[in-house]
Design an enzyme around this catalytic site. Sequence first.
Site, short mmCIF file in Angstrom:
data_model
loop_
_atom_site.label_atom_id
_atom_site.label_comp_id
_atom_site.label_asym_id
_atom_site.label_seq_id
_atom_site.Cartn_x
_atom_site.Cartn_y
_atom_site.Cartn_z
N LYS A 261 17.56 -23.19 -69.10
CA LYS A 261 17.71 -21.74 -69.28
C LYS A 261 19.16 -21.33 -69.50
O LYS A 261 19.43 -20.17 -69.82
CB LYS A 261 17.18 -21.02 -68.02
CG LYS A 261 15.67 -20.81 -68.01
CD LYS A 261 15.32 -19.61 -67.14
CE LYS A 261 13.88 -19.18 -67.33
NZ LYS A 261 13.52 -18.03 -66.47
N PRO B 86 24.40 -13.12 -72.02
CA PRO B 86 25.32 -12.75 -70.94
C PRO B 86 25.71 -13.94 -70.07
O PRO B 86 25.04 -14.97 -70.05
CB PRO B 86 24.53 -11.72 -70.14
CG PRO B 86 23.11 -11.94 -70.49
CD PRO B 86 23.09 -12.49 -71.88
N ASP C 175 50.93 -7.13 -69.11
CA ASP C 175 51.07 -6.33 -67.90
C ASP C 175 52.55 -6.19 -67.53
O ASP C 175 53.42 -6.66 -68.26
CB ASP C 175 50.21 -6.95 -66.80
CG ASP C 175 50.67 -8.35 -66.40
OD1 ASP C 175 51.87 -8.68 -66.59
OD2 ASP C 175 49.85 -9.11 -65.89
N TRP D 64 23.53 -9.51 -82.16
CA TRP D 64 22.62 -9.20 -81.04
C TRP D 64 21.81 -7.93 -81.34
O TRP D 64 20.70 -7.76 -80.86
CB TRP D 64 23.38 -9.07 -79.73
CG TRP D 64 24.21 -10.26 -79.37
CD1 TRP D 64 25.53 -10.27 -79.02
CD2 TRP D 64 23.80 -11.65 -79.36
NE1 TRP D 64 25.95 -11.55 -78.78
CE2 TRP D 64 24.92 -12.43 -78.98
CE3 TRP D 64 22.59 -12.31 -79.62
CZ2 TRP D 64 24.88 -13.83 -78.87
CZ3 TRP D 64 22.54 -13.70 -79.51
CH2 TRP D 64 23.67 -14.44 -79.15
#
Lengths: 139, 139, 139, 139
Positions: B90, B60, B17, B47
Amino acid sequence: MARRHLHRMRIAFSDCDPAQIVFFANYFKWFDTAFREFCTACGVPSWRETTATRGIIGAPLVDAQAKFRNSATYGEDIEIESWVEDWGGKSFVMRHVARRGDTVLCEGREVRVFAVQDPEDPLRIKAIPIPEDLRAACS
Amino acid sequence: MARRHLHRMRIAFSDCDPAQIVFFANYFKWFDTAFREFCTACGVPSWRETTATRGIIGAPLVDAQAKFRNSATYGEDIEIESWVEDWGGKSFVMRHVARRGDTVLCEGREVRVFAVQDPEDPLRIKAIPIPEDLRAACS
Amino acid sequence: MARRHLHRMRIAFSDCDPAQIVFFANYFKWFDTAFREFCTACGVPSWRETTATRGIIGAPLVDAQAKFRNSATYGEDIEIESWVEDWGGKSFVMRHVARRGDTVLCEGREVRVFAVQDPEDPLRIKAIPIPEDLRAACS
Amino acid sequence: MARRHLHRMRIAFSDCDPAQIVFFANYFKWFDTAFREFCTACGVPSWRETTATRGIIGAPLVDAQAKFRNSATYGEDIEIESWVEDWGGKSFVMRHVARRGDTVLCEGREVRVFAVQDPEDPLRIKAIPIPEDLRAACS
């Protein structure tokens, strides 16, 4: 109560990934932009100007975190609400919430410092104590 | 001991930047790529393939965090070390460390889930219990 | 005379590179977004909807060109004017001009096609003759 | 015959868009990186160094064009071949071809100049005649 700023934007096709949803890292980019818009709304001059006048090249991050609550996709209009949650001696905590209507999409937390070029190595940067005037402007 | 993977890359001009350093959000993008390279090294199919065979569209993020230790700039070669720190029911925790030689640049922590398309809303996604074979492959 | 659309935006810090100016490839990204905003203004449904109703996944580029006239930097407000310059049998030419006030920053030219998933290879896409209704809407 | 350089890379998930293919503007970004790698292979010092020693901040684009021949997707390995096609007085033409194996994905053409900071406006940049030593190094 802390000053708050709302940054509005529309999600672009190129902001989304093959899963059809916003690529998560874009939220960090948007929070960074929302932070700068917050600063501008608070009257903080551009970093270009502060670099020239005081050597302050900006307010880089030392820590960034986001919680992803709901996914969003292109064409959707969202808004990001931003405020300072906490002021320390050399760092401060920004909070951001991205929403689509009433749905929270992502919550961000950034720890930032005000930085100058490192006098011992011009390729590196260095944190300074939080300037009183910038703290007052953003509170 | 957990499996680890090293992902090597060179920082590009466009990764940096106006402060001349890596724009911080790129670390999150690179950690995501490093995670996928980690999966590939562990034998997890693309995937695209898992979407076709099992409905799993990917892994995700539900939470992502990074601590920025030292700045880096274009032309520098870095490596990212990645491993699973913890497995939940999970979700699981990925860790990443980006280094330039011995210098730690950025430490990342991601909480991820394996996801399928939400059967009630094809525009949204949904977490599933961690598949045993994927856990075994990545441990 | 061709329909025209104006897309307004502010340049972000992260849009700029170490030379302190907009990283040139961002103009191509913005022109792509401006094209989609142009479509929306013309009443073309989202590609998500056209994918579901007609198999049209979007209007990908076969050729893109930009001339960089003047540099711009973060914090500046710009606008992008977009229109269709020419309609062919399978492709059409979009034009974009990015301006800061009266100063032309960048002129873009895109050759686009309307595409469907390739029936012989779902990972690839295929151009179709320009649908009459989409041509009428965007002219 | 002109010097040529090969830049190898793997397409990441985040390089692709909801159409599951590389978002086209990324080719421009990659060509820019390939150009810099070409310079490095030719012995041109970093722009950081040339800025310090000669005021040359880099070789920005005045024109960029790409033709998109075949689509590509994440996980695929590609290579970009780069060379100078033509030298003018103040500008030169770079060519890039991105391939996946024998399949041409994208052909790029860039017109670049060597630039210094504009002495009359430090926020803008200015082209200089092509330095003989840089031309010799890259031919």
